[in-house]
Write a protein that holds these residues in place. Structure first.
Motif, PDB file in Angstrom:
ATOM      1  N   ALA A 165       0.589  -1.249   0.133  1.00 45.62           N
ATOM      2  CA  ALA A 165       0.115  -0.032   0.127  1.00 45.62           C
ATOM      3  C   ALA A 165       1.048   1.325  -0.139  1.00 45.62           C
ATOM      4  O   ALA A 165       0.479   2.455  -0.606  1.00 45.62           O
ATOM      5  CB  ALA A 165      -0.955   0.048   1.611  1.00 45.62           C
ATOM      6  N   THR A 166       1.883   1.250   0.854  1.00 46.25           N
ATOM      7  CA  THR A 166       2.815   2.375   0.763  1.00 46.25           C
ATOM      8  C   THR A 166       3.853   2.539  -0.652  1.00 46.25           C
ATOM      9  O   THR A 166       3.014   3.660  -1.829  1.00 46.25           O
ATOM     10  CB  THR A 166       4.456   2.066   2.026  1.00 46.25           C
ATOM     11  OG1 THR A 166       3.241   1.917   3.290  1.00 46.25           O
ATOM     12  CG2 THR A 166       5.514   3.125   1.862  1.00 46.25           C
ATOM     13  N   LEU A 167       3.745   1.888  -1.324  1.00 46.97           N
ATOM     14  CA  LEU A 167       4.478   1.708  -2.789  1.00 46.97           C
ATOM     15  C   LEU A 167       3.585   2.029  -3.557  1.00 46.97           C
ATOM     16  O   LEU A 167       3.297   3.474  -4.046  1.00 46.97           O
ATOM     17  CB  LEU A 167       5.204   0.010  -2.799  1.00 46.97           C
ATOM     18  CG  LEU A 167       6.771  -0.665  -2.816  1.00 46.97           C
ATOM     19  CD1 LEU A 167       6.780  -1.812  -3.033  1.00 46.97           C
ATOM     20  CD2 LEU A 167       7.436   0.354  -2.471  1.00 46.97           C
ATOM     21  N   GLU A 168       2.022   1.972  -3.342  1.00 43.98           N
ATOM     22  CA  GLU A 168       1.355   2.735  -4.101  1.00 43.98           C
ATOM     23  C   GLU A 168       1.444   3.756  -3.969  1.00 43.98           C
ATOM     24  O   GLU A 168       0.556   4.763  -5.335  1.00 43.98           O
ATOM     25  CB  GLU A 168      -0.565   1.674  -4.214  1.00 43.98           C
ATOM     26  CG  GLU A 168      -0.002   0.097  -5.000  1.00 43.98           C
ATOM     27  CD  GLU A 168      -1.575  -0.837  -4.181  1.00 43.98           C
ATOM     28  OE1 GLU A 168      -2.007   0.023  -3.732  1.00 43.98           O
ATOM     29  OE2 GLU A 168      -0.662  -2.041  -5.094  1.00 43.98           O
ATOM     30  N   ARG A 169       1.121   4.056  -2.507  1.00 43.08           N
ATOM     31  CA  ARG A 169       0.441   5.763  -2.709  1.00 43.08           C
ATOM     32  C   ARG A 169       1.618   6.250  -3.508  1.00 43.08           C
ATOM     33  O   ARG A 169       1.636   7.898  -2.809  1.00 43.08           O
ATOM     34  CB  ARG A 169       0.933   6.159  -0.790  1.00 43.08           C
ATOM     35  CG  ARG A 169       0.187   4.815  -0.480  1.00 43.08           C
ATOM     36  CD  ARG A 169      -0.577   6.074   0.972  1.00 43.08           C
ATOM     37  NE  ARG A 169      -0.844   7.705   0.693  1.00 43.08           N
ATOM     38  CZ  ARG A 169      -0.508   8.225   1.468  1.00 43.08           C
ATOM     39  NH1 ARG A 169       0.170   8.251   2.341  1.00 43.08           N
ATOM     40  NH2 ARG A 169      -0.346   9.602   0.783  1.00 43.08           N
ATOM     41  N   THR A 170       3.316   5.599  -3.316  1.00 44.78           N
ATOM     42  CA  THR A 170       3.983   6.829  -3.733  1.00 44.78           C
ATOM     43  C   THR A 170       3.985   7.364  -5.480  1.00 44.78           C
ATOM     44  O   THR A 170       4.633   8.348  -5.984  1.00 44.78           O
ATOM     45  CB  THR A 170       5.330   5.993  -3.958  1.00 44.78           C
ATOM     46  OG1 THR A 170       5.427   5.090  -4.642  1.00 44.78           O
ATOM     47  CG2 THR A 170       5.477   5.489  -2.834  1.00 44.78           C
ATOM     48  N   GLN A 171       2.820   7.301  -5.886  1.00 35.67           N
ATOM     49  CA  GLN A 171       2.575   7.425  -7.635  1.00 35.67           C
ATOM     50  C   GLN A 171       2.340   8.690  -7.636  1.00 35.67           C
ATOM     51  O   GLN A 171       2.849   9.274  -8.620  1.00 35.67           O
ATOM     52  CB  GLN A 171       1.352   6.382  -7.887  1.00 35.67           C
ATOM     53  CG  GLN A 171       1.520   4.699  -8.098  1.00 35.67           C
ATOM     54  CD  GLN A 171       2.753   4.872  -9.002  1.00 35.67           C
ATOM     55  OE1 GLN A 171       2.226   4.800  -9.997  1.00 35.67           O
ATOM     56  NE2 GLN A 171       3.662   3.488  -8.702  1.00 35.67           N
ATOM     57  N   GLY A 172       2.030   9.157  -6.288  1.00 39.17           N
ATOM     58  CA  GLY A 172       1.473  10.443  -6.828  1.00 39.17           C
ATOM     59  C   GLY A 172       2.251  11.973  -6.044  1.00 39.17           C
ATOM     60  O   GLY A 172       1.460  12.748  -5.858  1.00 39.17           O
ATOM     61  N   ASP A 173       1.745  10.508  -4.687  1.00 39.05           N
ATOM     62  CA  ASP A 173       2.683  12.123  -3.659  1.00 39.05           C
ATOM     63  C   ASP A 173       3.918  12.156  -3.680  1.00 39.05           C
ATOM     64  O   ASP A 173       4.792  10.835  -4.073  1.00 39.05           O
ATOM     65  CB  ASP A 173       2.326  11.236  -2.088  1.00 39.05           C
ATOM     66  CG  ASP A 173       0.368  11.154  -2.502  1.00 39.05           C
ATOM     67  OD1 ASP A 173       0.557  12.049  -3.178  1.00 39.05           O
ATOM     68  OD2 ASP A 173      -0.002  10.351  -1.287  1.00 39.05           O
ATOM     69  N   LYS A 174       4.127  13.095  -2.755  1.00 43.72           N
ATOM     70  CA  LYS A 174       5.951  13.501  -3.046  1.00 43.72           C
ATOM     71  C   LYS A 174       6.481  11.979  -1.705  1.00 43.72           C
ATOM     72  O   LYS A 174       6.161  11.871  -0.617  1.00 43.72           O
ATOM     73  CB  LYS A 174       6.299  14.647  -2.149  1.00 43.72           C
ATOM     74  CG  LYS A 174       5.748  15.787  -3.198  1.00 43.72           C
ATOM     75  CD  LYS A 174       6.195  17.102  -2.347  1.00 43.72           C
ATOM     76  CE  LYS A 174       6.077  18.231  -3.450  1.00 43.72           C
ATOM     77  NZ  LYS A 174       7.063  19.548  -2.896  1.00 43.72           N
ATOM     78  N   LEU A 175       7.252  11.099  -1.841  1.00 42.89           N
ATOM     79  CA  LEU A 175       8.802  10.736  -0.948  1.00 42.89           C
ATOM     80  C   LEU A 175       8.610  11.698   0.167  1.00 42.89           C
ATOM     81  O   LEU A 175       8.586  10.069   1.506  1.00 42.89           O
ATOM     82  CB  LEU A 175       9.674  10.166  -1.957  1.00 42.89           C
ATOM     83  CG  LEU A 175       9.367   9.278  -3.198  1.00 42.89           C
ATOM     84  CD1 LEU A 175      11.260   8.487  -3.451  1.00 42.89           C
ATOM     85  CD2 LEU A 175       8.458   7.954  -3.120  1.00 42.89           C
ATOM     86  N   THR A 176       9.176  12.446   0.173  1.00 42.31           N
ATOM     87  CA  THR A 176       9.420  12.110   1.488  1.00 42.31           C
ATOM     88  C   THR A 176       8.086  12.798   2.816  1.00 42.31           C
ATOM     89  O   THR A 176       8.097  12.704   3.685  1.00 42.31           O
ATOM     90  CB  THR A 176       9.570  13.879   1.868  1.00 42.31           C
ATOM     91  OG1 THR A 176       9.256  14.919   1.187  1.00 42.31           O
ATOM     92  CG2 THR A 176      11.223  14.192   1.274  1.00 42.31           C
ATOM     93  N   ASP A 177       6.839  12.650   1.753  1.00 47.73           N
ATOM     94  CA  ASP A 177       5.435  12.624   2.550  1.00 47.73           C
ATOM     95  C   ASP A 177       5.278  11.636   3.061  1.00 47.73           C
ATOM     96  O   ASP A 177       5.077  11.064   4.169  1.00 47.73           O
ATOM     97  CB  ASP A 177       4.664  13.961   1.741  1.00 47.73           C
ATOM     98  CG  ASP A 177       4.705  15.006   1.293  1.00 47.73           C
ATOM     99  OD1 ASP A 177       5.970  15.830   2.273  1.00 47.73           O
ATOM    100  OD2 ASP A 177       3.769  15.546   0.766  1.00 47.73           O
ATOM    101  N   VAL A 178       5.567  10.526   2.166  1.00 44.62           N
ATOM    102  CA  VAL A 178       4.975   9.016   2.001  1.00 44.62           C
ATOM    103  C   VAL A 178       5.558   8.586   3.280  1.00 44.62           C
ATOM    104  O   VAL A 178       5.236   7.569   4.298  1.00 44.62           O
ATOM    105  CB  VAL A 178       5.040   8.583   1.458  1.00 44.62           C
ATOM    106  CG1 VAL A 178       4.710   7.212   1.097  1.00 44.62           C
ATOM    107  CG2 VAL A 178       4.019   9.501   0.080  1.00 44.62           C
ATOM    108  N   ALA A 179       7.080   9.361   3.398  1.00 43.12           N
ATOM    109  CA  ALA A 179       8.483   8.507   4.491  1.00 43.12           C
ATOM    110  C   ALA A 179       7.922   8.932   5.859  1.00 43.12           C
ATOM    111  O   ALA A 179       7.258   8.528   6.707  1.00 43.12           O
ATOM    112  CB  ALA A 179       9.585   8.766   4.136  1.00 43.12           C
ATOM    113  N   ALA A 180       7.510  10.126   5.594  1.00 48.05           N
ATOM    114  CA  ALA A 180       6.934  10.683   7.325  1.00 48.05           C
ATOM    115  C   ALA A 180       5.685  10.089   7.618  1.00 48.05           C
ATOM    116  O   ALA A 180       6.046  10.027   9.280  1.00 48.05           O
ATOM    117  CB  ALA A 180       7.217  12.232   7.334  1.00 48.05           C
ATOM    118  N   GLU A 181       4.792   9.940   6.476  1.00 49.25           N
ATOM    119  CA  GLU A 181       3.528   9.337   6.862  1.00 49.25           C
ATOM    120  C   GLU A 181       3.498   7.889   8.053  1.00 49.25           C
ATOM    121  O   GLU A 181       2.572   7.589   8.933  1.00 49.25           O
ATOM    122  CB  GLU A 181       2.260   9.191   5.405  1.00 49.25           C
ATOM    123  CG  GLU A 181       0.965   9.533   6.414  1.00 49.25           C
ATOM    124  CD  GLU A 181       0.403   9.683   5.320  1.00 49.25           C
ATOM    125  OE1 GLU A 181      -0.800   8.821   4.995  1.00 49.25           O
ATOM    126  OE2 GLU A 181      -0.024  10.268   4.519  1.00 49.25           O
TER     127      GLU A 181
END
Length: 66
Positions: A3-19
């Motif tokens: 699910a995390t990898l799928e979120r990286t499609q449109g979001d910034k990696l820094t934002d996903v990593a923090a979340e």
């Protein structure tokens, strides 16, 4: 992880990593692996590091007791 990898499609990696509370470098490694072998295969990769001292059921017992 999938699910995390799928979120990286449109979001910034820094934002996903923090979340998801993982270091940016870790997330970058996951993304690189997913690009090489696909998301499903990357999610199934062997985990590195020290093996756990507790089995999954023992770990669940500890969590339930706290």
């Amino acid at each position: 992880m999938k699910a995390t990898l799928e979120r990286t499609q449109g979001d910034k990696l820094t934002d996903v990593a923090a979340e998801v509370r993982v270091p940016l470098r870790t997330l970058q490694g996951w993304v690189a692996a997913a690009r090489q072998v696909g998301v499903d295969a990357a999610a199934q990769r062997k985990k590195r590091g020290r093996p756990p001292n507790l089995t999954a059921s023992e770990g669940n017992e500890v969590i339930e007791d706290t």
